[in-house]
Write a protein that holds these residues in place. Structure first.
Motif, PDB file in Angstrom:
ATOM      1  N   GLY A   1      -5.807  29.105  33.567  1.00 35.34           N
ATOM      2  CA  GLY A   1      -5.939  28.723  34.973  1.00 35.34           C
ATOM      3  C   GLY A   1      -5.969  27.228  35.205  1.00 35.34           C
ATOM      4  N   GLY A   2      -5.939  26.435  34.128  1.00 39.90           N
ATOM      5  CA  GLY A   2      -6.075  24.989  34.256  1.00 39.90           C
ATOM      6  C   GLY A   2      -4.752  24.266  34.424  1.00 39.90           C
TER       7      GLY A   2
ATOM      8  N   TYR B   1     -13.909  42.321  22.072  1.00 41.09           N
ATOM      9  CA  TYR B   1     -14.059  41.263  21.075  1.00 41.09           C
ATOM     10  C   TYR B   1     -14.542  39.957  21.702  1.00 41.09           C
ATOM     11  N   GLY B   2     -14.668  39.929  23.029  1.00 44.49           N
ATOM     12  CA  GLY B   2     -15.012  38.663  23.675  1.00 44.49           C
ATOM     13  C   GLY B   2     -13.892  37.649  23.547  1.00 44.49           C
ATOM     14  N   GLN B   3     -12.683  38.143  23.299  1.00 46.27           N
ATOM     15  CA  GLN B   3     -11.509  37.283  23.138  1.00 46.27           C
ATOM     16  C   GLN B   3     -10.467  37.656  24.180  1.00 46.27           C
TER      17      GLN B   3
ATOM     18  N   SER C   1      -2.953  35.862  30.213  1.00 46.47           N
ATOM     19  CA  SER C   1      -3.956  36.224  29.212  1.00 46.47           C
ATOM     20  C   SER C   1      -4.411  37.659  29.448  1.00 46.47           C
ATOM     21  N   TYR C   2      -4.804  38.312  28.358  1.00 46.49           N
ATOM     22  CA  TYR C   2      -5.215  39.709  28.378  1.00 46.49           C
ATOM     23  C   TYR C   2      -6.509  39.859  27.586  1.00 46.49           C
TER      24      TYR C   2
ATOM     25  N   GLU D   1     -13.957  32.828  27.795  1.00 51.39           N
ATOM     26  CA  GLU D   1     -14.138  31.812  28.834  1.00 51.39           C
ATOM     27  C   GLU D   1     -13.156  30.665  28.666  1.00 51.39           C
ATOM     28  N   PHE D   2     -12.959  30.221  27.416  1.00 48.12           N
ATOM     29  CA  PHE D   2     -12.040  29.114  27.161  1.00 48.12           C
ATOM     30  C   PHE D   2     -10.616  29.521  27.504  1.00 48.12           C
ATOM     31  N   ALA D   3     -10.245  30.767  27.201  1.00 46.94           N
ATOM     32  CA  ALA D   3      -8.902  31.251  27.495  1.00 46.94           C
ATOM     33  C   ALA D   3      -8.644  31.250  29.006  1.00 46.94           C
ATOM     34  N   ARG D   4      -9.637  31.701  29.766  1.00 48.79           N
ATOM     35  CA  ARG D   4      -9.478  31.703  31.228  1.00 48.79           C
ATOM     36  C   ARG D   4      -9.287  30.279  31.763  1.00 48.79           C
TER      37      ARG D   4
END
Length: 413
Positions: free
Chosen positions: A247-248, A192-194, A276-277, A240-243
């Motif tokens: 990690g932020g 899903y790109g999520q 995150s998964y 990308e935003f989730a990563r």
């Protein structure tokens, strides 16, 4: 010469579903007389830790029946939070007001729709119960190098050179399932790109057993009640935003969380690790092969939008255990394709229905199309006003609309 371990059933994978399978077969051992071993490359006991798995699971009513029959529920009851209401909203991320378009409560579902339990407690309860049975042989800390699907038995070769010979191998080895690949079973699915961001929060005000599912443009944001003034979050974001978030820095994560969480529960604070998964749908084209049956994520992976992944796996366990026990009772080969095909036939429709429903809901709501939002909100409002239809959806989620083995109906093992 390498040692050969002889067993009737070899279960590969000591995750939640694999351990539930081992325990279910152990409880039925007195009736079936089948020997069971559980194999895992790691240490299942180490997973009973919030740092190893910070997720929580929604345990439906039929799954509770099963855990009671397995004598596990008393270990979990103090860690279980009844989900007494579910409120569904559909809005922009930054919206301060989120009107409720769909509302489920105990009057609709006839009881608490589910109980929320942190996975670490489920791991611990299952692991302790397995150890107390005395009938499950454990082989942990060693991976499987090769698998041979013989006519009379399957042979698994471990990385220490030992062999495991079994009439039936049950693959509970996850979405990447080496056993599935070795048997030549293909999958169909997509990403899903999520990513699903998971953490828990402490909050100022009590949740009163109310779960909230906010449909936001990037995906659903679920606030799921835990015991005390705590909730588990399943927060869907673009990959990308989730990563970047996970990690932020803490301040950015907290600020983004507060934008989505709302003010109903007062001040909030992160109360667990953030993980995150990747999210996707994956279905095995077959759930069985000669000497092999797949369960849990090895057979199906669905979007967590409805929180039914673990419950689907428990239904696999219940049906497969029932199928194997019936074959053994009749003196038949428990690993034959003819017998296992009954398991596959029983699980196909429920799995496909759940997967496609989850997929459709995610595609319908994970966008910012104003016209589509108007249509879906109208649809949610119609369902909310239709009592029998709401009851149907709750029964479907709980598995009550699917033919169930005795263990999930509350009739014991």
């Amino acid at each position: 010469m390498a040692e050969t371990i002889q067993t009737d059933i070899a279960i590969v994978g000591g995750g939640l579903v694999g351990m539930a399978m081992a325990l279910t077969m152990a409880r039925a051992h007195a009736q079936s007389g089948l020997s069971v071993c559980l194999l895992d490359a790691g240490d299942p006991a180490a997973r009973a830790n919030i740092e190893a798995d910070g997720r929580a699971s929604a345990i439906t009513a039929t799954a509770v029946n099963m855990l009671k029959a397995l004598q596990v529920w008393p270990r979990l009851a103090d860690h279980a939070q009844p989900m007494r209401e579910i409120k569904v909203t559909d809005s922009q991320t930054s919206a301060r007001g989120r009107p409720v378009f769909l509302h489920f409560d105990e009057a609709v579902s006839r009881a608490a729709s589910a109980h929320m339990i942190e996975n670490r407690f489920i791991y611990d309860a299952l692991w302790q119960a397995i150890g107390e049975t005395g009938t499950v042989t454990l082989h942990t800390g060693h991976s499987i190098e090769t698998a041979d699907w013989g006519e009379a038995a399957a042979r698994l070769v471990l990385d220490d050179g030992r062999n495991v010979s079994a009439a039936l191998v049950i693959g509970a080895d996850g979405r990447a399932s080496p056993l599935r690949a070795s048997a030549g079973i293909e999958t169909v699915g997509w990403s899903y790109g999520q990513h699903g961001i998971v953490t828990s929060v402490a909050h100022e005000k009590p949740h009163n057993g109310i779960a909230e599912e906010h449909f936001l443009p990037a995906g659903p944001f679920a606030i799921l009640p835990l015991p005390g003034n705590r909730s588990s979050l399943v927060w869907t974001e673009r990959e990308e935003f989730a990563r970047d978030l996970v990690g932020g820095d803490d301040a950015t994560f907290q600020a983004e969380l507060e934008r989505r969480f709302g003010e109903r529960l007062g001040r909030i604070a992160i109360d667990g690790p953030r993980m995150s998964y990747p999210l996707g749908m994956q279905l095995s084209k077959a759930f069985i092969a000669p000497r092999l049956a797949l369960i849990g994520d090895a057979a199906h992976v669905v979007h967590p939008i409805a929180g039914l992944g673990f419950n689907l796996g428990l239904r696999d366990v219940a049906v497969l255990a029932d199928t194997v026990a019936n074959e053994a009772r009749l003196g038949l080969d428990i690993g034959s394709t003819a017998g296992l095909s009954r398991y596959q036939a029983a699980r196909r429709f429920d799995t496909l229905t759940t997967a496609l429903t989850s997929d459709g809901l995610n595609r319908l709501f994970s966008n910012d199309n104003a016209a589509l939002r108007m249509v879906r909100d109208f649809g949610l409002a119609l369902v909310d006003r239709a009592g029998p239809l709401k009851g149907f959806f709750m029964d479907q989620a709980a598995g009550r609309n699917t033919p169930l083995p005795a263990i999930m109906r509350g009739d014991g093992v």
